[in-house]
Write a protein that holds these residues in place. Structure first.
Motif, PDB file in Angstrom:
ATOM      1  N   LYS A 265      -2.519  30.801  -0.866  1.00 42.00           N
ATOM      2  CA  LYS A 265      -2.385  30.839   0.589  1.00 42.00           C
ATOM      3  C   LYS A 265      -0.935  30.581   0.989  1.00 42.00           C
ATOM      4  O   LYS A 265      -0.259  29.737   0.407  1.00 42.00           O
ATOM      5  CB  LYS A 265      -3.269  29.761   1.236  1.00 42.00           C
ATOM      6  CG  LYS A 265      -4.724  30.105   1.351  1.00 42.00           C
ATOM      7  CD  LYS A 265      -5.426  29.003   2.142  1.00 42.00           C
ATOM      8  CE  LYS A 265      -6.913  29.274   2.257  1.00 42.00           C
ATOM      9  NZ  LYS A 265      -7.574  28.211   3.060  1.00 42.00           N
ATOM     10  N   MET A 266      -0.493  31.276   2.018  1.00 36.93           N
ATOM     11  CA  MET A 266       0.868  31.064   2.500  1.00 36.93           C
ATOM     12  C   MET A 266       1.023  29.687   3.148  1.00 36.93           C
ATOM     13  O   MET A 266       2.149  29.211   3.320  1.00 36.93           O
ATOM     14  CB  MET A 266       1.255  32.159   3.492  1.00 36.93           C
ATOM     15  CG  MET A 266       1.363  33.536   2.849  1.00 36.93           C
ATOM     16  SD  MET A 266       2.622  33.643   1.563  1.00 36.93           S
ATOM     17  CE  MET A 266       4.100  33.846   2.555  1.00 36.93           C
ATOM     18  N   THR A 267      -0.084  29.057   3.493  1.00 36.82           N
ATOM     19  CA  THR A 267      -0.026  27.709   4.081  1.00 36.82           C
ATOM     20  C   THR A 267      -0.179  26.616   3.027  1.00 36.82           C
ATOM     21  O   THR A 267      -0.290  25.441   3.372  1.00 36.82           O
ATOM     22  CB  THR A 267      -1.127  27.557   5.138  1.00 36.82           C
ATOM     23  OG1 THR A 267      -2.395  27.904   4.556  1.00 36.82           O
ATOM     24  CG2 THR A 267      -0.857  28.448   6.343  1.00 36.82           C
ATOM     25  N   ASP A 268      -0.175  26.988   1.756  1.00 32.94           N
ATOM     26  CA  ASP A 268      -0.328  26.033   0.660  1.00 32.94           C
ATOM     27  C   ASP A 268       0.918  25.145   0.574  1.00 32.94           C
ATOM     28  O   ASP A 268       2.011  25.615   0.310  1.00 32.94           O
ATOM     29  CB  ASP A 268      -0.527  26.801  -0.645  1.00 32.94           C
ATOM     30  CG  ASP A 268      -0.766  25.902  -1.847  1.00 32.94           C
ATOM     31  OD1 ASP A 268      -0.590  24.669  -1.729  1.00 32.94           O
ATOM     32  OD2 ASP A 268      -1.128  26.426  -2.910  1.00 32.94           O
ATOM     33  N   LEU A 269       0.743  23.857   0.816  1.00 35.12           N
ATOM     34  CA  LEU A 269       1.865  22.919   0.753  1.00 35.12           C
ATOM     35  C   LEU A 269       1.870  22.105  -0.534  1.00 35.12           C
ATOM     36  O   LEU A 269       2.765  21.279  -0.742  1.00 35.12           O
ATOM     37  CB  LEU A 269       1.818  21.968   1.959  1.00 35.12           C
ATOM     38  CG  LEU A 269       1.956  22.634   3.330  1.00 35.12           C
ATOM     39  CD1 LEU A 269       1.848  21.588   4.441  1.00 35.12           C
ATOM     40  CD2 LEU A 269       3.260  23.394   3.444  1.00 35.12           C
ATOM     41  N   ASP A 270       0.869  22.319  -1.388  1.00 36.83           N
ATOM     42  CA  ASP A 270       0.772  21.559  -2.626  1.00 36.83           C
ATOM     43  C   ASP A 270       1.445  22.259  -3.803  1.00 36.83           C
ATOM     44  O   ASP A 270       1.942  21.609  -4.718  1.00 36.83           O
ATOM     45  CB  ASP A 270      -0.701  21.290  -2.960  1.00 36.83           C
ATOM     46  CG  ASP A 270      -1.382  20.419  -1.917  1.00 36.83           C
ATOM     47  OD1 ASP A 270      -0.726  19.487  -1.423  1.00 36.83           O
ATOM     48  OD2 ASP A 270      -2.552  20.693  -1.571  1.00 36.83           O
ATOM     49  N   SER A 271       1.430  23.585  -3.804  1.00 33.75           N
ATOM     50  CA  SER A 271       2.074  24.340  -4.881  1.00 33.75           C
ATOM     51  C   SER A 271       3.583  24.409  -4.641  1.00 33.75           C
ATOM     52  O   SER A 271       4.046  24.268  -3.510  1.00 33.75           O
ATOM     53  CB  SER A 271       1.503  25.762  -4.943  1.00 33.75           C
ATOM     54  OG  SER A 271       0.109  25.729  -5.186  1.00 33.75           O
ATOM     55  N   PRO A 272       4.367  24.616  -5.713  1.00 32.34           N
ATOM     56  CA  PRO A 272       5.813  24.796  -5.520  1.00 32.34           C
ATOM     57  C   PRO A 272       6.079  25.941  -4.552  1.00 32.34           C
ATOM     58  O   PRO A 272       5.539  27.029  -4.709  1.00 32.34           O
ATOM     59  CB  PRO A 272       6.313  25.123  -6.934  1.00 32.34           C
ATOM     60  CG  PRO A 272       5.298  24.515  -7.845  1.00 32.34           C
ATOM     61  CD  PRO A 272       3.972  24.648  -7.133  1.00 32.34           C
ATOM     62  N   GLN A 273       6.911  25.712  -3.546  1.00 32.94           N
ATOM     63  CA  GLN A 273       7.103  26.698  -2.476  1.00 32.94           C
ATOM     64  C   GLN A 273       7.689  28.020  -2.969  1.00 32.94           C
ATOM     65  O   GLN A 273       7.395  29.068  -2.408  1.00 32.94           O
ATOM     66  CB  GLN A 273       7.985  26.094  -1.382  1.00 32.94           C
ATOM     67  CG  GLN A 273       7.315  24.934  -0.659  1.00 32.94           C
ATOM     68  CD  GLN A 273       5.986  25.337  -0.025  1.00 32.94           C
ATOM     69  OE1 GLN A 273       5.969  26.056   0.954  1.00 32.94           O
ATOM     70  NE2 GLN A 273       4.885  24.887  -0.591  1.00 32.94           N
ATOM     71  N   LYS A 274       8.487  27.977  -4.024  1.00 38.07           N
ATOM     72  CA  LYS A 274       9.080  29.218  -4.526  1.00 38.07           C
ATOM     73  C   LYS A 274       8.080  30.072  -5.299  1.00 38.07           C
ATOM     74  O   LYS A 274       8.398  31.200  -5.697  1.00 38.07           O
ATOM     75  CB  LYS A 274      10.310  28.915  -5.376  1.00 38.07           C
ATOM     76  CG  LYS A 274      11.463  28.376  -4.546  1.00 38.07           C
ATOM     77  CD  LYS A 274      12.703  28.166  -5.365  1.00 38.07           C
ATOM     78  CE  LYS A 274      13.841  27.626  -4.494  1.00 38.07           C
ATOM     79  NZ  LYS A 274      15.079  27.405  -5.249  1.00 38.07           N
ATOM     80  N   GLU A 275       6.878  29.539  -5.514  1.00 35.75           N
ATOM     81  CA  GLU A 275       5.844  30.314  -6.201  1.00 35.75           C
ATOM     82  C   GLU A 275       4.880  30.964  -5.223  1.00 35.75           C
ATOM     83  O   GLU A 275       3.968  31.679  -5.623  1.00 35.75           O
ATOM     84  CB  GLU A 275       5.074  29.410  -7.168  1.00 35.75           C
ATOM     85  CG  GLU A 275       5.924  28.899  -8.316  1.00 35.75           C
ATOM     86  CD  GLU A 275       5.158  28.009  -9.277  1.00 35.75           C
ATOM     87  OE1 GLU A 275       3.926  27.854  -9.106  1.00 35.75           O
ATOM     88  OE2 GLU A 275       5.789  27.464 -10.200  1.00 35.75           O
ATOM     89  N   ILE A 276       5.077  30.744  -3.925  1.00 39.57           N
ATOM     90  CA  ILE A 276       4.151  31.261  -2.916  1.00 39.57           C
ATOM     91  C   ILE A 276       4.763  32.491  -2.240  1.00 39.57           C
ATOM     92  O   ILE A 276       5.928  32.486  -1.850  1.00 39.57           O
ATOM     93  CB  ILE A 276       3.818  30.175  -1.879  1.00 39.57           C
ATOM     94  CG1 ILE A 276       3.103  29.009  -2.562  1.00 39.57           C
ATOM     95  CG2 ILE A 276       2.958  30.738  -0.749  1.00 39.57           C
ATOM     96  CD1 ILE A 276       2.859  27.832  -1.674  1.00 39.57           C
TER      97      ILE A 276
END
Length: 201
Positions: free
Chosen positions: A21-32
């Motif tokens: 999800k583009m709103t995913d704040l848990d994964s590394p941001q550069k992987e989204i």
């Protein structure tokens, strides 16, 4: 940089190629988000940095991305660039590695793809410039070769053993000031590769 995701609903949620999800704040941001364009550098030019602040233009059945970008040799110099969008057979939007110059779509024959190319991977972790590397595309199996797919201008690029599905099209080579052919595609993990055939002047 410019990244894409898609949704079945205008209100979302929006998912990237790998289902994040583009709103995913848990994964590394550069992987989204599928990164379709960042700073880059072809041979014969200092290249560009910081593409973004983009909008989409639809003209008939054609789509274009209009975006801000800065010159690598002078970060205070900024420009508007327009690039054609190509839709993959899976329905993902990818952008041309070259600026639009009014060229029209035409069927590109397989033999036109044989020769010297410059490719670069759009590295999702790189905040600077992705630099091109040179490869000789051959007709049959080798370091790099194309396989034609069912749809016009749909090809699989086999590059050093990796398969990259995408599109080819005629384009203008702004670095060498000549007509050429470009490629835009992604691998099974959504990593984008862009390239252009190098035509002798």
């Amino acid at each position: 940089n410019i990244r894409v995701a898609r949704s079945k609903n205008i209100t979302g949620p929006y998912y990237d190629y790998n289902g994040l999800k583009m709103t995913d704040l848990d994964s590394p941001q550069k992987e989204i988000g599928m990164k379709v364009l960042g700073g880059y550098k072809f041979k014969d030019h200092s290249g560009w940095i910081g593409p973004g602040h983009n909008s989409i233009l639809k003209d008939g059945s054609d789509y274009y991305v209009c975006h801000h970008i800065r010159a690598a040799e002078n970060r205070h110099a900024h420009f508007l660039q327009i690039r054609k969008i190509f839709w993959t057979d899976e329905g993902w939007p990818l952008v041309s590695p070259q600026r639009f110059s009014g060229e029209s779509d035409r069927k590109v024959e397989e033999n036109e793809l044989i020769g010297n190319w410059e490719f670069f991977e759009v590295d999702p972790y790189n905040d600077h410039q992705d630099e091109s590397f040179e490869v000789v595309v051959t007709e049959t199996k080798g370091e790099a070769y194309f396989n034609k797919k069912a749809n016009d201008n749909s090809f699989t690029l086999n590059l050093n053993g990796k398969e990259i599905d995408g599109k080819v099209n005629e384009s203008w080579d702004w670095e060498r000031w000549s007509t050429t052919v470009v490629f835009t595609g992604h691998d099974e993990n959504g990593l984008v590769t862009l390239g252009k055939k190098v035509i002798d002047k």
